[in-house]
Enzyme design. Structure first.
Site, PDB file in Angstrom:
ATOM      1  N   MET A 123      -3.330  -5.170   8.879  1.00 36.88           N
ATOM      2  CA  MET A 123      -2.830  -5.382   7.511  1.00 36.88           C
ATOM      3  C   MET A 123      -3.069  -4.111   6.698  1.00 36.88           C
ATOM      4  O   MET A 123      -4.107  -3.476   6.836  1.00 36.88           O
ATOM      5  CB  MET A 123      -3.594  -6.543   6.859  1.00 36.88           C
ATOM      6  CG  MET A 123      -3.249  -6.751   5.385  1.00 36.88           C
ATOM      7  SD  MET A 123      -4.115  -8.161   4.650  1.00 36.88           S
ATOM      8  CE  MET A 123      -5.689  -7.398   4.270  1.00 36.88           C
ATOM      9  N   ASP A 140      -1.168  -2.618   2.652  1.00 43.09           N
ATOM     10  CA  ASP A 140      -0.976  -2.940   1.231  1.00 43.09           C
ATOM     11  C   ASP A 140      -0.694  -4.414   0.911  1.00 43.09           C
ATOM     12  O   ASP A 140       0.080  -5.064   1.621  1.00 43.09           O
ATOM     13  CB  ASP A 140       0.247  -2.202   0.672  1.00 43.09           C
ATOM     14  CG  ASP A 140       0.311  -0.757   1.061  1.00 43.09           C
ATOM     15  OD1 ASP A 140      -0.621  -0.250   1.690  1.00 43.09           O
ATOM     16  OD2 ASP A 140       1.325  -0.121   0.726  1.00 43.09           O
ATOM     17  N   PHE A 190       8.765  -2.170   4.334  1.00 43.96           N
ATOM     18  CA  PHE A 190       7.648  -1.505   3.678  1.00 43.96           C
ATOM     19  C   PHE A 190       7.284  -2.223   2.370  1.00 43.96           C
ATOM     20  O   PHE A 190       7.843  -3.256   2.041  1.00 43.96           O
ATOM     21  CB  PHE A 190       8.017  -0.038   3.404  1.00 43.96           C
ATOM     22  CG  PHE A 190       7.649   0.893   4.531  1.00 43.96           C
ATOM     23  CD1 PHE A 190       7.458   0.435   5.825  1.00 43.96           C
ATOM     24  CD2 PHE A 190       7.487   2.260   4.296  1.00 43.96           C
ATOM     25  CE1 PHE A 190       7.118   1.294   6.859  1.00 43.96           C
ATOM     26  CE2 PHE A 190       7.145   3.132   5.315  1.00 43.96           C
ATOM     27  CZ  PHE A 190       6.961   2.658   6.599  1.00 43.96           C
ATOM     28  N   ASP A 227       8.428   1.740  -2.270  1.00 44.29           N
ATOM     29  CA  ASP A 227       7.462   0.837  -2.906  1.00 44.29           C
ATOM     30  C   ASP A 227       7.911   0.353  -4.292  1.00 44.29           C
ATOM     31  O   ASP A 227       7.178   0.517  -5.285  1.00 44.29           O
ATOM     32  CB  ASP A 227       6.072   1.505  -2.990  1.00 44.29           C
ATOM     33  CG  ASP A 227       5.591   2.043  -1.652  1.00 44.29           C
ATOM     34  OD1 ASP A 227       6.103   1.572  -0.620  1.00 44.29           O
ATOM     35  OD2 ASP A 227       4.717   2.931  -1.632  1.00 44.29           O
ATOM     36  N   GLU A 235       2.461   6.804  -4.119  1.00 44.90           N
ATOM     37  CA  GLU A 235       2.928   5.558  -3.504  1.00 44.90           C
ATOM     38  C   GLU A 235       2.610   4.383  -4.439  1.00 44.90           C
ATOM     39  O   GLU A 235       1.813   4.505  -5.374  1.00 44.90           O
ATOM     40  CB  GLU A 235       2.189   5.313  -2.181  1.00 44.90           C
ATOM     41  CG  GLU A 235       2.351   6.409  -1.144  1.00 44.90           C
ATOM     42  CD  GLU A 235       1.717   6.061   0.196  1.00 44.90           C
ATOM     43  OE1 GLU A 235       2.380   6.256   1.214  1.00 44.90           O
ATOM     44  OE2 GLU A 235       0.561   5.603   0.232  1.00 44.90           O
ATOM     45  N   TRP A 292      -6.760   5.384   4.058  1.00 46.21           N
ATOM     46  CA  TRP A 292      -5.963   5.871   5.195  1.00 46.21           C
ATOM     47  C   TRP A 292      -6.733   6.855   6.059  1.00 46.21           C
ATOM     48  O   TRP A 292      -6.366   7.095   7.211  1.00 46.21           O
ATOM     49  CB  TRP A 292      -4.651   6.501   4.700  1.00 46.21           C
ATOM     50  CG  TRP A 292      -3.576   5.477   4.436  1.00 46.21           C
ATOM     51  CD1 TRP A 292      -2.982   5.204   3.239  1.00 46.21           C
ATOM     52  CD2 TRP A 292      -2.969   4.588   5.383  1.00 46.21           C
ATOM     53  NE1 TRP A 292      -2.054   4.203   3.379  1.00 46.21           N
ATOM     54  CE2 TRP A 292      -2.015   3.811   4.684  1.00 46.21           C
ATOM     55  CE3 TRP A 292      -3.129   4.364   6.749  1.00 46.21           C
ATOM     56  CZ2 TRP A 292      -1.238   2.835   5.305  1.00 46.21           C
ATOM     57  CZ3 TRP A 292      -2.345   3.386   7.370  1.00 46.21           C
ATOM     58  CH2 TRP A 292      -1.420   2.648   6.656  1.00 46.21           C
TER      59      TRP A 292
HETATM   60  C1  FRU Z   1       0.830   2.705   1.263  1.00 49.18           C
HETATM   61  C2  FRU Z   1       2.057   2.803   2.156  1.00 49.18           C
HETATM   62  C3  FRU Z   1       3.325   2.582   1.348  1.00 49.18           C
HETATM   63  C4  FRU Z   1       4.293   2.108   2.396  1.00 49.18           C
HETATM   64  C5  FRU Z   1       3.399   1.273   3.279  1.00 49.18           C
HETATM   65  C6  FRU Z   1       3.783   1.318   4.731  1.00 49.18           C
HETATM   66  O1  FRU Z   1      -0.332   2.424   1.948  1.00 49.18           O
HETATM   67  O2  FRU Z   1       2.058   4.036   2.826  1.00 49.18           O
HETATM   68  O3  FRU Z   1       3.771   3.739   0.661  1.00 49.18           O
HETATM   69  O4  FRU Z   1       5.331   1.357   1.848  1.00 49.18           O
HETATM   70  O5  FRU Z   1       2.091   1.770   3.131  1.00 49.18           O
HETATM   71  O6  FRU Z   1       3.041   0.392   5.464  1.00 49.18           O
END
Ligand code: FRU
Length: 508
Positions: free
Chosen positions: A45, A47, A103, A178, A229, A314
Site C-alpha cells: 500500500m 498513498d 494512480f 494526482d 505530488e 519512499w
Molecule cells: C506518491 C505517488 C503519486 C502517484 C502514486 C503512485 O507517493 O508517487 O504521485 O500517483 O504515488 O503509486
C-alpha cells in the site's frame, strides 16, 4: 533515472530476490502490524486516495498492489469506517486497464449531479484519478499520465469507468498527476489541483468531464528537492475569515530527508492561489507522513478538515521489515489553523474514537519534579500499543524513553535549541536501509511556559503531538521486542500529570 523507472527497478529487484517467506519473517509480520492504524489486509500500500464521507461512512481508498509487497501496477484498494478508527476492508475498487495503472486521486459526491452520472435522486460518488500508462512510458513518450473519472451509484461498492476517459489529456509533461477535486462554492465550479513536475496547476470544470486550465502555482516558492505530488486545496474558516491551504507532497528534500509534505497558506479566488508569505512549512517533522490529503464532504464545516497520510518514506518504504503486508496510514487527524509570531500554521490533532480502543491505565503520576531520571512504568509483559499524555508546568529540557532490555526510542525537548526531537537510533532492527536511523528535530511553535504532549506508540510507529498538535512528529520504528519501561529525565521539569494507557487492536 526517472522516478518511476527507479521504483519499477526496485520492484523487480526485490521480487526477483524474494524466494519464499520464511517462518521468521512471518513472525516479524505479526510483531510489526499496527494495532490501531489502518493497514492493507495483505501486500503493498502507498498513498491514501479518494477519501470521501457519504451516508455515514468514511471511505478510504489507497494505492495498492495486491500481488506483491513492493510497488507495482497500481489499483485502488478500499475500506470504510464509521468512526475513523475501526475499518472494514472492501474489495478492490479500481483495477488497471488498457489506459494504464490507477494512480492517486480523489473522490467527491456530485450532489447536484452536474456530471449526469447519478441514478435517480442519489448523487454519484465520482473518483478522479491519474492513469499511468506503463507501455507509453516504456516507449519513451512523455504523455503517459492522464486524468480520468469513474463513478459509483452504490456507495462505492461498485465502479464504472467513464467511457470518455481520459477527461484531461496530457499536454506533454512527464509528471502530470494526482488530481484533488473540490466544489468551489463561490464560483460554482469544480476545481482540480494537479501536481505537474515542479508546480501545481489548477483546472476548473462545470461537470467533472470538461476541464479548463486556470493557473499555475509554485515554480519559485517552497521546497523543491524532488518532484511535486499529491496536492490538496481546501479552505479553513477561522475568526479572521477564510484562508486557503495548499498541501504539496514532494518525493525528496523533506526536513528529515526523503519524501515529506509541505503546505502554503493563502487565498484562492476560484482561479489563482496567492500565498500570504514565502515561508516553507511542513505538516509533520517526522520522516514518515507522506502524500496525505483531506476528506471530501463530511459531518463537519470548513473550520477544520480531516487528514490522513501514508506512514512511510519512499527512501525505504519497499524494504521495511514486513513481508505479507507493507505500510500503514497515520492516525486520522483534524487540521485547523493557529497563529505564532505573526504567522499562521496548521495544527493537527488525532481524531476518531480513541476512547473505543482505550483498555485502561498502565501508569499515572502527578505533581512530580524531575531532576534526574524517574521511572514512569515498568511492565514485565511488554506493551506494543499505548498512548501517553504528559502535562508539565515548566518548559525545560526533558527526555521520555521507551525501552526494553537493550533498545530505546526517545522523545525530548532541547531548551537551548528550542527544538523537540524523536530519536530512533537506539532500535536494533534498522539494517534494511542506511537512510532509516536518525534523530528527527522539530521546531517548537509555541512560547507558553508549559508543555502538553500526546504520544501514540503502535507496534511499529510513534506519533507525537507537541503543544496540542502545533508541532507533530510521525516516525516508524522496528524493535526486536516490545517496550517494557517508560522513564522521564528532566532538568527541573515540573510534571503536573503523566498518564500511560493501553490501546487495543482495532481489528479484534
Ligand atoms: C506518491 C505517488 C503519486 C502517484 C502514486 C503512485 O507517493 O508517487 O504521485 O500517483 O504515488 O503509486
Amino acid at each position: 533515472m526517472k522516478y518511476f523507472q527507479f521504483l519499477i527497478l526496485g520492484f523487480s529487484l526485490i521480487t526477483s530476490c524474494k524466494s519464499s517467506i520464511t517462518s521468521e519473517e512471518l513472525k516479524d509480520d505479526e510483531q510489526y502490524r499496527p494495532a490501531f492504524h489502518f493497514t492493507p489486509e495483505k501486500m503493498w500500500m502507498n498513498d491514501p486516495n479518494g477519501m470521501v464521507y457519504f451516508d455515514g461512512e468514511y471511505h478510504l481508498f489507497y494505492q495498492h498492489y495486491p500481488d506483491s509487497n513492493v510497488w507495482g501496477p497500481m489499483h485502488w484498494g478500499h475500506a470504510v469506517s464509521t468512526d475513523l478508527m475501526h475499518w472494514e476492508h472492501l474489495p478492490i475498487a479500481l483495477y488497471p486497464d488498457s489506459l494504464g495503472y490507477i494512480f492517486s486521486g480523489s473522490a467527491v459526491i456530485d450532489w447536484e449531479n452536474t456530471s449526469g452520472l447519478g441514478k435517480g435522486d442519489k448523487p454519484p460518488m465520482v473518483a478522479v484519478y491519474t492513469y499511468h500508462d506503463p507501455i507509453r512510458e516504456k516507449d519513451g513518450e512523455n504523455t503517459y499520465q492522464t486524468q480520468a473519472i469513474a463513478y459509483s451509484n452504490d456507495n462505492g461498492r461498485s465502479w464504472t469507468k467513464y467511457e470518455g476517459n481520459p477527461v484531461l489529456p496530457n499536454p506533454g509533461i512527464q509528471d502530470f498527476r494526482d488530481p484533488k477535486v473540490i466544489w468551489h462554492k463561490k464560483s460554482g465550479k469544480w476545481i482540480m489541483a494537479l501536481a505537474v513536475a515542479d508546480h501545481i496547476s489548477f483546472y476548473s470544470s462545470p461537470d467533472l468531464k470538461d476541464w479548463s486550465f486556470e493557473s499555475d502555482f509554485g515554480k519559485d516558492i517552497g521546497a523543491h528537492g524532488g518532484v511535486w505530488e499529491c496536492p490538496d486545496l481546501f479552505p479553513i474558516i477561522e475568526n479572521i475569515g477564510e484562508k486557503w491551504i495548499l498541501l504539496v507532497s514532494l518525493t525528496n528534500g523533506g526536513p528529515q530527508g526523503g519524501s515529506a509534505t509541505q503546505y502554503f497558506i493563502g487565498d484562492f479566488d476560484g482561479s489563482v492561489f496567492t500565498p500570504e508569505d514565502t515561508v516553507t512549512r511542513w505538516i509533520d517533522y517526522g520522516k514518515d507522513n507522506y502524500a496525505g490529503v483531506t476528506w471530501s464532504d463530511g459531518p463537519f464545516d470548513d473550520r477544520s478538515k480531516l487528514f490522513i497520510g501514508w506512514m512511510s518514506n519512499w527512501q525505504y518504504s519497499q524494504v521495511v521489515p514486513t513481508v505479507t503486508w507493507r505500510s500503514a496510514m497515520t492516525l486520522p487527524r483534524t487540521l485547523s489553523l493557529f497563529q505564532f509570531e505573526n504567522k499562521k500554521f496548521i495544527r493537527s490533532v488525532p481524531t476518531g474514537d480513541l476512547n473505543s480502543i482505550t483498555v485502561g491505565e498502565l501508569a499515572r503520576k502527578a505533581d512530580m519534579t524531575v531532576t534526574e531520571t524517574d521511572t514512569v512504568l515498568k511492565y514485565p509483559e511488554g506493551i506494543g500499543s499505548f498512548g501517553l499524555d504528559m502535562k508539565c508546568q515548566s518548559n525545560v529540557d526533558f527526555e521520555l524513553v521507551f525501552s526494553n532490555d537493550n533498545e530505546f526510542l526517545k522523545v525530548g525537548f532541547d531548551e537551548n535549541e528550542n527544538m523537540y526531537y524523536v530519536d530512533r537510533t537506539g532500535l536494533n532492527n534498522q539494517d534494511f536501509s542506511n537512510l532509516f536511523s536518525g534523530i528527527h528535530n522539530a521546531p517548537r511553535l509555541d512560547d507558553r511556559k508549559f508543555f502538553e504532549i500526546e504520544i501514540f506508540v503502535d507496534r511499529s510507529s510513534i506519533e507525537v503531538f507537541f503543544d496540542g498538535g502545533k508541532t507533530v512528529v510521525t516516525d516508524l520504528y522496528f524493535s526486536d521486542n516490545e517496550f517494557t519501561t517508560i522513564t522521564v529525565t528532566g532538568n527541573d521539569l515540573l510534571i503536573e500529570e503523566i498518564i500511560a494507557y493501553e490501546l487495543q487492536s482495532i481489528w479484534d
